[in-house]
Motif scaffolding. Structure first.
Motif, mmCIF file in Angstrom:
data_model
loop_
_atom_site.group_PDB
_atom_site.id
_atom_site.type_symbol
_atom_site.label_atom_id
_atom_site.label_comp_id
_atom_site.label_asym_id
_atom_site.label_seq_id
_atom_site.Cartn_x
_atom_site.Cartn_y
_atom_site.Cartn_z
ATOM 1 N N PRO A 87 0.887 -1.164 -0.035
ATOM 2 C CA PRO A 87 0.170 0.265 0.026
ATOM 3 C C PRO A 87 0.992 1.329 0.122
ATOM 4 N N LEU A 88 0.390 2.132 -0.724
ATOM 5 C CA LEU A 88 1.049 3.463 -0.568
ATOM 6 C C LEU A 88 0.332 4.193 0.469
ATOM 7 N N THR A 89 1.183 4.798 1.568
ATOM 8 C CA THR A 89 0.609 5.397 2.709
ATOM 9 C C THR A 89 1.423 6.580 3.140
ATOM 10 N N GLU A 90 2.457 6.776 2.368
ATOM 11 C CA GLU A 90 3.441 7.997 2.679
ATOM 12 C C GLU A 90 3.548 8.745 1.582
ATOM 13 N N HIS A 91 3.903 10.143 1.643
ATOM 14 C CA HIS A 91 3.906 11.175 0.631
ATOM 15 C C HIS A 91 5.194 10.320 -0.127
ATOM 16 N N ARG A 92 6.308 9.856 0.312
ATOM 17 C CA ARG A 92 7.584 9.353 -0.175
ATOM 18 C C ARG A 92 6.898 8.156 -1.045
ATOM 19 N N HIS A 93 6.222 7.311 -0.694
ATOM 20 C CA HIS A 93 5.694 6.282 -1.465
ATOM 21 C C HIS A 93 5.227 6.850 -2.783
ATOM 22 N N TYR A 94 4.651 7.784 -2.885
ATOM 23 C CA TYR A 94 3.818 8.285 -3.896
ATOM 24 C C TYR A 94 5.034 8.827 -4.782
ATOM 25 N N VAL A 95 5.855 9.339 -4.505
ATOM 26 C CA VAL A 95 7.017 9.870 -5.169
ATOM 27 C C VAL A 95 7.658 8.895 -5.910
ATOM 28 N N ARG A 96 7.868 7.829 -5.100
ATOM 29 C CA ARG A 96 8.699 6.442 -5.704
ATOM 30 C C ARG A 96 7.527 5.715 -6.775
ATOM 31 N N ALA A 97 6.300 6.089 -6.567
ATOM 32 C CA ALA A 97 5.629 5.400 -7.718
ATOM 33 C C ALA A 97 5.320 6.311 -8.989
ATOM 34 N N ILE A 98 6.022 7.312 -8.993
ATOM 35 C CA ILE A 98 5.800 8.118 -10.499
ATOM 36 C C ILE A 98 6.044 7.291 -11.565
ATOM 37 N N ASP A 99 5.150 7.461 -12.510
ATOM 38 C CA ASP A 99 4.873 6.645 -13.760
ATOM 39 C C ASP A 99 4.799 5.273 -13.513
ATOM 40 N N ARG A 100 4.148 5.065 -12.380
ATOM 41 C CA ARG A 100 3.663 3.614 -12.254
ATOM 42 C C ARG A 100 2.098 3.892 -12.413
ATOM 43 N N LEU A 101 1.492 2.545 -12.733
ATOM 44 C CA LEU A 101 -0.190 2.543 -12.494
ATOM 45 C C LEU A 101 -0.589 2.358 -11.300
ATOM 46 N N VAL A 102 -1.632 3.014 -10.772
ATOM 47 C CA VAL A 102 -1.818 2.844 -9.416
ATOM 48 C C VAL A 102 -3.572 2.582 -9.275
ATOM 49 N N LYS A 103 -3.957 1.802 -8.377
ATOM 50 C CA LYS A 103 -5.185 1.666 -8.071
ATOM 51 C C LYS A 103 -5.835 2.359 -6.892
ATOM 52 N N PHE A 104 -6.558 3.311 -6.958
ATOM 53 C CA PHE A 104 -7.028 4.202 -5.882
ATOM 54 C C PHE A 104 -8.446 3.803 -5.280
ATOM 55 N N GLN A 105 -8.363 3.426 -4.076
ATOM 56 C CA GLN A 105 -9.954 3.401 -3.501
ATOM 57 C C GLN A 105 -10.123 4.922 -3.012
ATOM 58 N N LEU A 106 -11.146 5.573 -3.583
ATOM 59 C CA LEU A 106 -11.547 6.962 -3.113
ATOM 60 C C LEU A 106 -12.445 6.996 -1.849
ATOM 61 N N VAL A 107 -12.158 8.000 -1.065
ATOM 62 C CA VAL A 107 -12.975 8.304 0.084
ATOM 63 C C VAL A 107 -14.503 8.210 -0.450
ATOM 64 N N GLU A 108 -14.612 8.944 -1.156
ATOM 65 C CA GLU A 108 -15.993 9.155 -1.548
ATOM 66 C C GLU A 108 -16.715 7.849 -2.309
ATOM 67 N N GLY A 109 -15.967 6.978 -2.140
ATOM 68 C CA GLY A 109 -16.439 5.563 -2.825
ATOM 69 C C GLY A 109 -15.965 5.491 -4.398
ATOM 70 N N GLY A 110 -15.615 4.361 -4.688
ATOM 71 C CA GLY A 110 -15.356 3.992 -6.043
ATOM 72 C C GLY A 110 -14.040 3.815 -6.131
ATOM 73 N N GLU A 111 -13.362 3.183 -7.179
ATOM 74 C CA GLU A 111 -12.041 3.204 -7.363
ATOM 75 C C GLU A 111 -11.645 4.036 -8.693
ATOM 76 N N LEU A 112 -10.495 4.103 -8.983
ATOM 77 C CA LEU A 112 -9.628 4.646 -10.047
ATOM 78 C C LEU A 112 -8.238 4.047 -10.410
ATOM 79 N N ILE A 113 -8.267 3.805 -11.628
ATOM 80 C CA ILE A 113 -6.756 3.028 -11.897
ATOM 81 C C ILE A 113 -6.283 4.263 -12.831
ATOM 82 N N ALA A 114 -4.988 4.673 -12.486
ATOM 83 C CA ALA A 114 -4.254 5.910 -12.970
ATOM 84 C C ALA A 114 -2.760 5.841 -13.007
ATOM 85 N N ARG A 115 -2.254 6.303 -13.785
ATOM 86 C CA ARG A 115 -0.989 6.676 -13.735
ATOM 87 C C ARG A 115 -0.450 7.918 -13.154
ATOM 88 N N ILE A 116 0.628 7.833 -12.137
ATOM 89 C CA ILE A 116 1.029 9.103 -11.386
ATOM 90 C C ILE A 116 2.090 9.597 -12.370
#
Length: 165
Positions: A87-116
């Motif tokens: 899981p990506l939980t820290e700011h640095r995790h997201y930075v390290r995942a730049i150019d990677r495809l990520v599956k997001f569970q959104l607070v409002e519900g639903g999910e999103l798959i996108a590249r950072i």
């Protein structure tokens, strides 16, 4: 693992890990039959090589032997890098995942798959892949809108260096 033991381990191990230029991501203690398992997860912006884990494991083992933080019971020590699907939980995790495809569970519900594409203090700039031949679209998402995020494993994606060649 008790909070006190976890805090003592973190205080003892963080300087060793930092001296190697690594981040101490997680300390896990579990039971494996009669033995305890101490798993230490480390990472860095450049990733972690096997040799670095082995060297750090020796140093951690020596440090633990010098102290009573693990008590008298036997334990197995494992030092490793986080899995690709952690899981990506820290700011640095997201930075390290730049150019990677990520599956997001959104607070409002639903999910999103996108590249950072970019990460700043407030959130992420994403590229949402097009569906059925449509073009990809840009999207901005705030950290506060993310309930969970995890890197998606891509087997067929070309490396940027390959694409530029």
């Amino acid at each position: 693992m008790s909070t006190t033991q976890s805090d003592r381990l973190r205080g003892l191990l963080e300087p060793l890990v930092a001296a190697k230029g690594l981040d101490l991501e997680e300390i896990e203690m579990s039971r494996a039959g009669k033995r305890r398992m101490l798993r230490i997860i480390v990472d860095s912006d450049e990733g972690v090589e096997l040799d670095a884990c082995a060297e750090l494991s020796r140093e951690v083992s020596d440090k633990l032997d010098e102290t009573d933080v693990m008590g008298e019971d036997e334990y197995v020590l494992e030092v490793s890098s986080p899995g690709a699907d952690r899981p990506l939980t820290e700011h640095r995790h997201y930075v390290r995942a730049i150019d990677r495809l990520v599956k997001f569970q959104l607070v409002e519900g639903g999910e999103l798959i996108a590249r950072i594409l970019e990460v700043d203090d407030e959130g992420l700039d994403l590229e949402v892949p097009g569906v059925k031949g449509r073009k990809a679209t840009a999207r901005r998402i705030a950290f506060t809108d993310i309930a969970k995020a995890r890197v998606e494993i891509e087997f067929n994606r070309k490396d940027k260096k390959e694409e530029e060649a």
